[in-house]
Write a protein that holds these residues in place. Structure first.
Motif, PDB file in Angstrom:
ATOM      1  N   MET A  64      33.412 108.304  99.950  1.00  0.00           N
ATOM      2  CA  MET A  64      34.604 107.698  99.675  1.00  0.00           C
ATOM      3  C   MET A  64      35.674 109.099 100.094  1.00  0.00           C
ATOM      4  O   MET A  64      35.361 109.948  99.945  1.00  0.00           O
ATOM      5  N   ASP A  65      36.426 108.365 100.944  1.00  0.00           N
ATOM      6  CA  ASP A  65      37.549 109.189 101.523  1.00  0.00           C
ATOM      7  C   ASP A  65      38.565 108.457 101.950  1.00  0.00           C
ATOM      8  O   ASP A  65      38.873 107.456 101.933  1.00  0.00           O
ATOM      9  N   SER A  66      39.719 109.118 102.538  1.00  0.00           N
ATOM     10  CA  SER A  66      40.842 108.457 102.880  1.00  0.00           C
ATOM     11  C   SER A  66      41.388 109.090 104.201  1.00  0.00           C
ATOM     12  O   SER A  66      41.074 110.419 104.668  1.00  0.00           O
ATOM     13  N   GLN A  67      42.376 108.559 104.751  1.00  0.00           N
ATOM     14  CA  GLN A  67      43.042 109.024 106.293  1.00  0.00           C
ATOM     15  C   GLN A  67      44.195 108.675 106.185  1.00  0.00           C
ATOM     16  O   GLN A  67      44.686 107.435 106.109  1.00  0.00           O
ATOM     17  N   SER A  68      44.976 109.393 106.488  1.00  0.00           N
ATOM     18  CA  SER A  68      46.543 109.295 106.506  1.00  0.00           C
ATOM     19  C   SER A  68      47.054 108.991 108.009  1.00  0.00           C
ATOM     20  O   SER A  68      46.399 109.817 108.775  1.00  0.00           O
ATOM     21  N   VAL A  69      47.699 107.973 108.018  1.00  0.00           N
ATOM     22  CA  VAL A  69      48.183 107.755 109.714  1.00  0.00           C
ATOM     23  C   VAL A  69      49.689 107.381 109.672  1.00  0.00           C
ATOM     24  O   VAL A  69      50.317 107.020 108.716  1.00  0.00           O
ATOM     25  N   LYS A  70      50.159 107.766 110.846  1.00  0.00           N
ATOM     26  CA  LYS A  70      51.765 107.440 110.844  1.00  0.00           C
ATOM     27  C   LYS A  70      52.185 105.901 111.205  1.00  0.00           C
ATOM     28  O   LYS A  70      51.381 105.187 111.380  1.00  0.00           O
ATOM     29  N   GLY A  71      53.283 105.648 110.442  1.00  0.00           N
ATOM     30  CA  GLY A  71      53.751 104.472 110.411  1.00  0.00           C
ATOM     31  C   GLY A  71      54.776 104.135 111.475  1.00  0.00           C
ATOM     32  O   GLY A  71      55.321 104.954 111.895  1.00  0.00           O
ATOM     33  N   ASP A  72      54.776 102.971 112.034  1.00  0.00           N
ATOM     34  CA  ASP A  72      55.739 102.722 113.081  1.00  0.00           C
ATOM     35  C   ASP A  72      56.903 102.140 112.383  1.00  0.00           C
ATOM     36  O   ASP A  72      56.901 102.181 111.172  1.00  0.00           O
ATOM     37  N   ALA A  73      57.832 101.972 113.246  1.00  0.00           N
ATOM     38  CA  ALA A  73      59.253 101.715 112.797  1.00  0.00           C
ATOM     39  C   ALA A  73      59.089 100.552 111.872  1.00  0.00           C
ATOM     40  O   ALA A  73      60.231 100.260 111.049  1.00  0.00           O
ATOM     41  N   VAL A  74      58.360  99.513 112.057  1.00  0.00           N
ATOM     42  CA  VAL A  74      58.352  98.258 111.314  1.00  0.00           C
ATOM     43  C   VAL A  74      58.030  98.305 109.867  1.00  0.00           C
ATOM     44  O   VAL A  74      58.093  97.487 109.271  1.00  0.00           O
ATOM     45  N   VAL A  75      57.259  99.427 109.861  1.00  0.00           N
ATOM     46  CA  VAL A  75      56.575  99.684 108.259  1.00  0.00           C
ATOM     47  C   VAL A  75      57.640  99.916 107.345  1.00  0.00           C
ATOM     48  O   VAL A  75      58.578 100.715 107.562  1.00  0.00           O
ATOM     49  N   GLY A  76      57.926  99.251 106.466  1.00  0.00           N
ATOM     50  CA  GLY A  76      59.231  99.359 105.393  1.00  0.00           C
ATOM     51  C   GLY A  76      59.067 100.588 104.646  1.00  0.00           C
ATOM     52  O   GLY A  76      57.793 100.785 104.476  1.00  0.00           O
TER      53      GLY A  76
END
Length: 174
Positions: free
Chosen positions: A1-13
Motif C-alpha cells: 500500500m502506498d500513495s503518489q501525489s500528482v499535480k492537478g491541471d487547471a480543470v481540477v476543481g
C-alpha cells in the motif's frame, strides 16, 4: 500500500484538490493497494492534503469485502497510527510497516515496498496519468484501472505470442 501525489491541471476543481506539504504538490493523491505481482487491487483518488492514514482507513473495509483471503498488507511509515492499526485489526488484517533505516543515506531498495513503486512507474508510462487532468476523482480512478488493464493485456498478448511460437517450433516437420 502506498500513495503518489500528482499535480492537478487547471480543470481540477478546488474541492477535489489539495496541497501535499511533504512533496510540495498542489493536486491529487493516488492511493494504491497492489498484490505481490504489482497488479492493482484497489485505488482511491483524494485531494493531496488527505493523509495516507485517513485514506487507508476508508480503503480497508472495501478491500476486505472484495478480497476475503487477504491477510497481510505491507505499507510505508506514513501508515502508522492507532486508528489504522485498530481498523486493520478489526478487519482481521495484519499491517506490516516497512521502515527505512535511520542510518541509510540516499536511495535504498526496501523489501516489498518496491512492488508498489514499480506499479506507479508502470502507470506513469500512460501519458494521461503523468498529471491529473480529470474534473472528477472517480474518473481519475477509472483511468488508473484502464492503464493497469492495458499493462496486463499487453503481458497476456506477449505471453500468448510466445506460446504460439513454442508450438510452431515443436510441431513435427512434414
Amino acid at each position: 500500500m502506498d500513495s503518489q501525489s500528482v499535480k492537478g491541471d487547471a480543470v481540477v476543481g478546488a474541492a477535489s484538490r489539495g496541497f501535499d506539504g511533504g512533496k510540495l504538490v498542489n493536486g491529487r493523491k493516488r492511493h494504491l493497494v497492489v498484490d505481490c505481482l504489482g497488479l492493482v487491487l484497489a485505488v482511491l483518488v483524494t485531494p493531496a492534503s488527505v493523509t495516507d492514514r485517513n485514506a487507508a482507513c476508508g480503503m480497508l473495509p472495501a478491500l476486505r469485502e472484495y478480497f476475503r483471503r487477504l491477510r497481510l498488507i505491507w505499507a510505508d511509515g506514513a501508515y502508522t497510527g492507532d486508528v489504522l492499526t485498530e481498523a486493520a485489526h478489526r478487519l482481521g488484517l495484519r499491517l506490516d510497516i516497512v521502515r527505512r533505516s535511520d542510518d541509510s543515506r540516499g536511495f535504498t531498495v526496501l523489501p516489498r515496498r518496491w512492488v508498489v513503486e514499480r506499479t506507479f512507474a508502470w502507470l506513469m508510462r500512460s501519458r494521461r496519468l503523468a498529471r491529473d487532468y480529470e474534473r472528477r476523482s472517480d474518473t481519475s480512478e477509472a483511468f488508473v484501472l484502464w492503464s493497469m488493464t492495458m499493462v496486463m493485456s499487453r503481458r497476456l498478448a506477449r505471453h500468448a505470442t510466445r506460446r504460439q511460437q513454442q508450438r510452431r517450433n515443436l510441431a513435427p516437420a512434414a
